[in-house]
Design a protein around this motif. Structure first.
Motif, PDB file in Angstrom:
ATOM      1  N   GLY A 262       0.802  -1.214   0.000  1.00  0.00           N
ATOM      2  CA  GLY A 262       0.000   0.000   0.000  1.00  0.00           C
ATOM      3  C   GLY A 262       0.836   1.266   0.000  1.00  0.00           C
ATOM      4  N   VAL A 416      -7.933   2.404  -3.322  1.00  0.00           N
ATOM      5  CA  VAL A 416      -7.170   1.178  -3.107  1.00  0.00           C
ATOM      6  C   VAL A 416      -7.848   0.291  -2.068  1.00  0.00           C
ATOM      7  CG1 VAL A 416      -4.997   0.301  -2.183  1.00  0.00           C
ATOM      8  CG2 VAL A 416      -4.972   2.123  -3.876  1.00  0.00           C
ATOM      9  N   THR A 428      -3.964  -4.473  -0.076  1.00  0.00           N
ATOM     10  CA  THR A 428      -2.734  -3.714   0.159  1.00  0.00           C
ATOM     11  C   THR A 428      -2.461  -3.443   1.626  1.00  0.00           C
ATOM     12  OG1 THR A 428      -3.950  -1.636  -0.082  1.00  0.00           O
ATOM     13  CG2 THR A 428      -2.943  -2.568  -2.075  1.00  0.00           C
TER      14      THR A 428
END
Length: 492
Positions: A262, A416, A428
């Motif tokens: 991430g 994300v 992530t």
């Protein structure tokens, strides 16, 4: 006594407006206060629904959380009114509503943990809601400190390289420390200090945004210089790709050493967007995405933890009882919620591991449904668009890039997380800003919001002009004699 009507306007004979008597521009603070009150009422009502659906009495924790929420954001509103009176009136209420809903869902998961402990005869775990309220207090204290200390966002450009160095140190620190001090759940992104644990990378992203914005303003001509033309695009010169290559190498290094997909994605994404905002060249985006694709391919071939993430993403039910359990349960929770959700306190989001942090989206989706998730995404969208609007309106290049980077990092992180939980992209390990449990992310994001409000205040504040001295009409002006200076003749 005749009123001061100003000087007659030339050509019309009408009195001109006096600058001192012009109406003051609206600051929007009243709208902000009303929206904060709405967020407080929504949070309190949600807490009541949670405890009612859990068939519990209204406990003292409800009063504590509600009063603490009102007091904290009331103080934050007064700070904005004093130090950033022209700031955007929608950003802080959006943050307050997201933070309040996060507190509600964390309290709901605390109740579920307490019920499980009562059924199994185990010890009741410590309530996470108390810690989250404490972290909210720390975050708002930093929010007020940033508003007070940073009087002008342009002053941050003087510390461009200092911010870059400090950001790299914070980013690399967990990877350099022993695993006993930095590793949690396989990721070396923590700094464990006794009973406290923080993620230095959350604060590093703010410092790196300041560095990228300042560096790109100083070196804009370097990145705008065109090289060869290819497929209708003006590609940059080879020697100008060095900063992009360094950022790519650092992002891959974070992925390899700290096993943090991430942060690596955020780090590289911020640089690409700021490069495009500074140069308006699509070629930089294409080259950056090509670098990202190459790095992802190499990382998948060389590192086992990347392969595990991709395999779980492709088919979480192939190893459901082990590696795919978390994402599988999250998908079941989203499916159970459907369109309208099960209702606050009426679902089973506690079956998903880390439901309060990494998988807060599935918790919200199960109990609020698609409609509730859409409403939450609209709140995020309002906050992001108002930040980008401030970036467009502010007059200096550094402020434009700084506001763009800070708005984009919220947008990218939200995308994300949603993509990972819904199996659109691999997981992530990031958390939803302001909603998920966690101190480091919450505190750092409040500093980010304070800087956004500071830039917004600079963009919306009226221009200060010198007062114009009233002049008498030409017909009534007195005659003045001006003595011409003597000019000495040059010697021949």
């Amino acid at each position: 006594m005749a009123p001061n009507v100003g000087t007659p306007d030339v050509g019309t004979g009408r009195p001109a407006a006096n600058p001192s008597s012009a109406p003051a521009l609206p600051t929007g603070r009243g709208i902000e206060l009303v929206l904060l009150a709405f967020a407080a009422v929504t949070t309190t009502a949600a807490l009541v629904l949670v405890e009612a659906n859990q068939e519990q009495q209204l406990t003292s924790s409800l009063v504590y959380v509600g009063l603490a929420y009102l007091a904290l954001f009331g103080i934050a509103h007064l700070a904005v009114r004093k130090w950033a009176p022209y700031a955007d009136p929608l950003i802080l209420p959006s943050v307050a509503l997201l933070n309040g809903l996060g507190l509600v869902m964390i309290h709901r998961l605390d109740l579920a943990d307490a019920d499980r402990a009562a059924l199994t005869g185990g010890d009741v775990p410590a309530a996470l809601i108390t810690r989250q309220v404490a972290w909210t207090t720390v975050g708002l204290a930093l929010f007020i400190a940033v508003l007070w200390f940073v009087k002008d966002h342009r002053a941050l450009s003087r510390y461009t390289y200092t911010a870059g160095f400090a950001g790299l140190v914070l980013l690399a620190l967990p990877g350099l420390l022993p695993s006993s001090l930095s590793e949690v759940n396989g990721a070396k992104i923590w700094l464990r200090l006794g009973i406290f644990s923080i993620q230095p990378g959350e604060f590093a992203k703010l410092l790196l945004i300041v560095f990228f914005a300042g560096f790109l303003v100083q070196k804009r001509d370097l990145f705008a210089t065109a090289g060869r033309r290819f497929l209708g695009m003006e590609l940059p010169r080879a020697r100008d790709l060095a900063p992009l290559l360094v950022a790519w190498g650092l992002s891959v290094g974070v992925l390899v050493v700290e096993r943090d997909l991430g942060t690596s994605l955020l780090f590289f994404g911020i640089l690409l967007v700021l490069l495009y905002a500074a140069t308006e060249r699509v070629s930089w985006m294409i080259i950056g995405l090509a670098f990202f694709a190459a790095g992802a391919t190499v990382a998948y071939q060389l590192f086992g933890h990347v392969q595990v993430r991709v395999q779980v993403w492709l088919d979480p039910f192939a190893d459901f009882d082990n590696r795919g359990y978390q994402i599988g349960q999250a998908l079941f929770g989203l499916g159970t919620g459907g369109v309208g959700g099960t209702g606050l306190g009426a679902g089973r989001p506690d079956l998903v591991p880390f439901a309060e942090s990494d998988f807060m989206l599935s918790t919200l989706g199960e109990e609020l449904g698609l409609i509730g998730l859409a409403a939450i995404l609209v709140v995020y969208l309002v906050m992001i668009t108002r930040g980008l609007r401030s970036a467009l309106a502010v007059r200096d290049s550094f402020g434009k890039l700084l506001a763009t980077g800070m708005s984009f990092v919220i947008a990218l992180q939200t995308f994300v997380v949603i993509g990972g939980v819904s199996k659109l992209i691999p997981l992530t390990g990031l958390t939803l800003p302001f909603l998920s449990y966690g101190g480091s992310s919450l505190v750092a994001n409040y500093a980010l919001v304070a800087l956004l409000l500071r830039i917004s205040n600079a963009a919306r504040a009226p221009l200060t002009r010198r007062p114009v001295q009233p002049q008498a009409p030409i017909a009534e002006a007195s005659t003045e004699f001006v003595q011409r200076p003597e000019v000495k003749k040059a010697d021949t």
